[in-house]
Design a protein around this motif. Structure first.
Motif, PDB file in Angstrom:
ATOM      1  N   SER A  19       9.476  -4.182  -0.825  1.00 33.14           N
ATOM      2  CA  SER A  19       7.891  -4.484  -0.510  1.00 33.14           C
ATOM      3  C   SER A  19       7.844  -4.762   0.855  1.00 33.14           C
ATOM      4  O   SER A  19       6.504  -4.209   1.113  1.00 33.14           O
ATOM      5  CB  SER A  19       7.352  -5.834  -1.268  1.00 33.14           C
TER       6      SER A  19
ATOM      7  N   THR B 173       5.037  -1.369   2.723  1.00 28.57           N
ATOM      8  CA  THR B 173       4.507  -2.533   3.557  1.00 28.57           C
ATOM      9  C   THR B 173       3.619  -1.931   4.850  1.00 28.57           C
ATOM     10  O   THR B 173       2.992  -1.066   4.795  1.00 28.57           O
ATOM     11  CB  THR B 173       4.070  -4.024   2.988  1.00 28.57           C
TER      12      THR B 173
ATOM     13  N   ALA C 201      -0.548  -0.723  -4.922  1.00 32.13           N
ATOM     14  CA  ALA C 201      -0.947  -2.356  -3.784  1.00 32.13           C
ATOM     15  C   ALA C 201      -1.135  -3.124  -4.729  1.00 32.13           C
ATOM     16  O   ALA C 201      -1.423  -2.932  -6.162  1.00 32.13           O
ATOM     17  CB  ALA C 201      -2.799  -2.139  -3.469  1.00 32.13           C
TER      18      ALA C 201
ATOM     19  N   HIS D 149       3.429   2.201   4.788  1.00 30.17           N
ATOM     20  CA  HIS D 149       2.608   2.661   4.496  1.00 30.17           C
ATOM     21  C   HIS D 149       1.028   2.446   5.325  1.00 30.17           C
ATOM     22  O   HIS D 149       0.573   2.582   6.430  1.00 30.17           O
ATOM     23  CB  HIS D 149       1.479   1.730   3.141  1.00 30.17           C
ATOM     24  N   GLN D 150       1.396   0.950   6.663  1.00 28.15           N
ATOM     25  CA  GLN D 150       0.296   0.733   7.449  1.00 28.15           C
ATOM     26  C   GLN D 150       0.632   2.374   8.546  1.00 28.15           C
ATOM     27  O   GLN D 150       0.124   2.313   9.195  1.00 28.15           O
ATOM     28  CB  GLN D 150       0.617  -0.574   7.891  1.00 28.15           C
TER      29      GLN D 150
ATOM     30  N   GLY E  29       0.621  -6.744  -0.601  1.00 26.37           N
ATOM     31  CA  GLY E  29       0.777  -5.663   0.199  1.00 26.37           C
ATOM     32  C   GLY E  29       0.608  -4.841  -0.375  1.00 26.37           C
ATOM     33  O   GLY E  29       0.490  -4.113  -1.598  1.00 26.37           O
ATOM     34  N   ILE E  30       2.111  -3.775  -0.298  1.00 25.45           N
ATOM     35  CA  ILE E  30       2.424  -2.013  -1.135  1.00 25.45           C
ATOM     36  C   ILE E  30       3.863  -2.867  -2.213  1.00 25.45           C
ATOM     37  O   ILE E  30       4.990  -2.906  -1.613  1.00 25.45           O
ATOM     38  CB  ILE E  30       2.727  -1.263  -0.074  1.00 25.45           C
TER      39      ILE E  30
ATOM     40  N   GLY F 135       6.653   3.859   0.306  1.00 26.40           N
ATOM     41  CA  GLY F 135       5.579   3.459   1.169  1.00 26.40           C
ATOM     42  C   GLY F 135       4.790   4.634   1.526  1.00 26.40           C
ATOM     43  O   GLY F 135       4.337   4.527   2.657  1.00 26.40           O
TER      44      GLY F 135
END
Length: 285
Positions: A108, A112, A76, A115-116, A46-47, A149
């Protein structure tokens, strides 16, 4: 950059809740003053978010703690990697362990998911915003995770922007009344405070465009379809910032970005994110 005073308050309250009259597991088994080392192990891709928060927790409780980062916030991360190592009093490590993990796992997960969404918007003008749909007393770190993110923070609370939503408008007797009262309030009591207004139809959009240009800085388009958002953006013509809101998700966000809207707000960045798996393990020499 996180506000240190607010973060320290969060740490104090979280440890007060967790420790109570003492971390008796640690007090009963580990001699006072004994030093130790621990490593944060990543167990899920994930991030990464919360490294700086973890550092602040350990060094706030034990100023002599030595914190070594192997990865940074926003990097990442992959199963099997190490995020950081900390050397401190063992009492500090064990007492802070769960607080550090709770913060980092939650952050996190949010980073994550954010970020998507951000990846979906690559190549478009549109940015993704968070909302106030946050966990009470944890908003500071949830919104920081959105920023890590790649998302954009909306207002932090009720105090840093006027946002006239449907209930404000209905209680005020309509859009014009709500906007005029808010503008009078800003000019007499809070100069410089920005006003955003929610619209529920294209008629609302035209009404705001016709009389509120010098009063409102952003128009929210609530529960508009992508086609309606496109029509509204065309009507507004850049005179106001624009924000689409209401039920938008990872599968539909591109259809909204294609309209040219400035922002899309997604409460799910925070309230639908799943915590990621991390663990803090003792390093025994």
């Amino acid at each position: 950059m996180l506000n240190k005073e607010q973060l320290h308050h969060l740490i104090d309250e979280a440890l007060k809740e967790d420790v109570g009259d003492g971390d008796h597991s640690t007090l009963s088994s580990i001699p006072s003053g004994q030093k130790g080392k621990a490593v944060l192990k990543i167990k899920q891709d994930g991030i990464l978010a919360g490294v700086e928060v973890a550092k602040e927790i350990f060094t706030y409780i034990d100023p002599s703690a030595v914190f070594t980062s192997y990865k940074n916030d926003g990097d990442a991360m992959h199963n099997g990697e190490k995020a950081f190592e900390v050397e401190a009093g063992i009492h500090t490590i064990l007492t802070c362990e769960r607080l550090v993990l709770n913060c980092m796992q939650r952050m996190s997960g949010i980073a994550t998911l954010t970020h998507q969404y951000v990846e979906k918007l690559k190549g478009y003008h549109t940015k993704v915003l968070d909302t106030r749909k946050t966990t009470p007393n944890f908003r500071l770190l949830e919104k920081e995770a959105v920023r890590i993110g790649g998302g954009v923070n909306h207002r932090f609370g009720l105090y840093d922007m006027i946002m006239l939503k449907d209930n404000h408008i209905d209680y005020s007797g309509g859009l014009e009344n709500a906007i005029n009262r808010a503008w009078d309030y800003v000019t007499t009591k809070k100069p410089g405070l920005k006003i955003e207004v929610e619209t529920r139809s294209l008629d609302d959009v035209m009404l705001v465009c016709n009389f509120a240009k010098d009063k409102v800085f952003r128009i929210m388009l609530d529960n508009f379809s992508p086609a309606q958002v496109k029509e509204a953006v065309d009507i507004i013509g850049g005179a106001f910032e624009t924000e689409a809101s209401g039920g938008i998700n990872i599968d539909t966000i591109v259809s909204y970005a294609e309209t040219g809207v400035d922002y899309v707000s997604v409460g799910g960045l925070i309230h639908q994110a799943q915590s990621l798996d991390l663990s803090l393990k003792a390093v025994v020499v």
